[in-house]
Design a protein around this motif. Structure first.
Motif, mmCIF file in Angstrom:
data_model
loop_
_atom_site.group_PDB
_atom_site.id
_atom_site.type_symbol
_atom_site.label_atom_id
_atom_site.label_comp_id
_atom_site.label_asym_id
_atom_site.label_seq_id
_atom_site.Cartn_x
_atom_site.Cartn_y
_atom_site.Cartn_z
ATOM 1 N N SER A 1 0.848 -1.193 0.000
ATOM 2 C CA SER A 1 0.000 0.000 0.000
ATOM 3 C C SER A 1 0.880 1.238 0.000
ATOM 4 O O SER A 1 2.100 1.157 0.146
ATOM 5 N N ILE A 2 0.262 2.382 -0.150
ATOM 6 C CA ILE A 2 0.941 3.664 0.018
ATOM 7 C C ILE A 2 0.843 4.017 1.505
ATOM 8 O O ILE A 2 -0.251 4.036 2.065
ATOM 9 N N TYR A 3 1.981 4.284 2.162
ATOM 10 C CA TYR A 3 1.942 4.403 3.617
ATOM 11 C C TYR A 3 3.006 5.354 4.148
ATOM 12 O O TYR A 3 3.951 5.733 3.446
ATOM 13 N N THR A 4 2.851 5.742 5.403
ATOM 14 C CA THR A 4 3.865 6.498 6.130
ATOM 15 C C THR A 4 4.289 5.706 7.357
ATOM 16 O O THR A 4 3.630 4.750 7.759
ATOM 17 N N GLU A 5 5.392 6.118 7.971
ATOM 18 C CA GLU A 5 5.909 5.462 9.174
ATOM 19 C C GLU A 5 5.506 6.239 10.424
ATOM 20 O O GLU A 5 5.140 7.412 10.362
ATOM 21 N N GLY A 6 5.639 5.571 11.564
ATOM 22 C CA GLY A 6 5.244 6.170 12.828
ATOM 23 C C GLY A 6 6.070 7.375 13.231
ATOM 24 O O GLY A 6 5.659 8.138 14.114
ATOM 25 N N ILE A 7 7.219 7.593 12.612
ATOM 26 C CA ILE A 7 8.029 8.767 12.912
ATOM 27 C C ILE A 7 7.289 10.042 12.520
ATOM 28 O O ILE A 7 7.589 11.127 13.014
ATOM 29 N N ASN A 8 6.316 9.909 11.633
ATOM 30 C CA ASN A 8 5.526 11.054 11.190
ATOM 31 C C ASN A 8 4.152 11.091 11.835
ATOM 32 O O ASN A 8 3.520 10.070 12.048
ATOM 33 N N THR A 9 3.691 12.312 12.141
ATOM 34 C CA THR A 9 2.298 12.506 12.513
ATOM 35 C C THR A 9 1.461 12.425 11.240
ATOM 36 O O THR A 9 1.997 12.285 10.140
ATOM 37 N N LYS A 10 0.158 12.537 11.386
ATOM 38 C CA LYS A 10 -0.731 12.355 10.234
ATOM 39 C C LYS A 10 -1.336 13.659 9.727
ATOM 40 O O LYS A 10 -2.258 13.633 8.916
ATOM 41 N N ASP A 11 -0.804 14.789 10.160
ATOM 42 C CA ASP A 11 -1.400 16.065 9.758
ATOM 43 C C ASP A 11 -0.605 16.796 8.681
ATOM 44 O O ASP A 11 -0.972 17.892 8.262
ATOM 45 N N PHE A 12 0.511 16.209 8.216
ATOM 46 C CA PHE A 12 1.355 16.790 7.181
ATOM 47 C C PHE A 12 1.953 18.136 7.604
ATOM 48 O O PHE A 12 2.335 18.950 6.773
ATOM 49 N N HIS A 13 2.083 18.328 8.910
ATOM 50 C CA HIS A 13 2.713 19.531 9.429
ATOM 51 C C HIS A 13 4.102 19.237 9.994
ATOM 52 O O HIS A 13 4.755 20.139 10.531
ATOM 53 N N ASP A 14 4.556 17.987 9.917
ATOM 54 C CA ASP A 14 5.941 17.697 10.284
ATOM 55 C C ASP A 14 6.867 18.430 9.320
ATOM 56 O O ASP A 14 6.496 18.709 8.174
#
Length: 232
Positions: free
Chosen positions: A108-121
């Motif tokens: 799948s298309i995914y992110t890792e836990g190091i990132n939050t989910k609001d795209f403000h990192d």
């Protein structure tokens, strides 16, 4: 409240010497509480917003199927049109599982836990396989090595339940095999600025130096590899 800019990178992994290609993106973005949804890619490209009150992505349906779905990626006039997931404990889970949670070689298309989910990192990295046999998942990202494709596909959209983020590609080039989020502390302005300086000093690849990026901006990274057998 002043406007904020959100920058984005697309990072592409290649087979030979585990090289990476990076596509930098630009987004003009209002603070979250001021976001309006755009009704079409054309309106977004013209800087317009609509009065539409509902998100065109049915997040409720996706989350009933899998609560790990939290965003959606779309590139106009391309095959890149996928939900984005994040597993709560296993960063590698969606390398081998589909959106429905079933085992899948395409992942799948995914992110890792190091990132939050609001795209403000400072930097959000988004990963996906290059499924060459079917030309799916992040396969088409490799086309950003081509100047014509680069110039014709400069707008990228990420949908969330809060709003729609519009990105403009500003660079595409080969990179090394470091994990970007662990190799650079983007929360450190000096490190972040040095990284941006290096991007704009690149002589290979494609760089649009007309775009202004600084440490008040945030970035995203989309990452894939060249051949399925070497994906990471």
């Amino acid at each position: 409240m002043r406007n904020q800019k959100i920058m984005g990178i697309i990072q592409i992994f290649f087979v030979l010497a585990a090289c990476l290609g990076i596509l930098m993106l630009y987004l003009s973005h209002r603070p979250k509480d001021e976001i309006q949804f755009v009704s079409s890619a054309v309106e977004a490209a013209e800087g317009k917003t609509s009065r539409q009150v509902s998100n065109p992505i049915n997040f409720e349906a996706y989350q009933k199927m899998n609560p790990d779905v939290y965003a959606y990626l779309y590139i106009d006039k391309s095959s890149l049109d996928y939900p984005i997931l994040q597993h709560p404990s296993d960063d590698a889970y969606y390398l081998s599982h589909g959106v429905d949670g079933a085992v899948s070689a395409s992942g799948s298309i995914y992110t890792e836990g190091i990132n939050t989910k609001d795209f403000h990192d400072p930097n959000t990295a988004i990963y996906g396989h290059n499924v060459m046999d079917y030309g799916t998942m992040f396969h088409e990202l490799l086309q950003y090595q081509n100047a014509d494709y680069f110039n014709q596909h400069k707008l990228i959209y990420i949908y969330t339940e809060q709003g729609i983020y519009q990105y403009q590609v500003f660079a595409s080039y080969f990179y090394d095999d470091r994990h970007l989020l662990y190799a650079f502390d983007f929360h450190n302005p000096a490190v972040y600025q040095a990284f941006l300086d290096a991007v704009f000093q690149k002589q290979d690849g494609i760089v649009d130096r007309a775009v202004s990026v600084d440490t008040t901006d945030t970035i995203i990274t989309l990452s894939t590899c060249k051949d399925l057998g070497d994906e990471r």
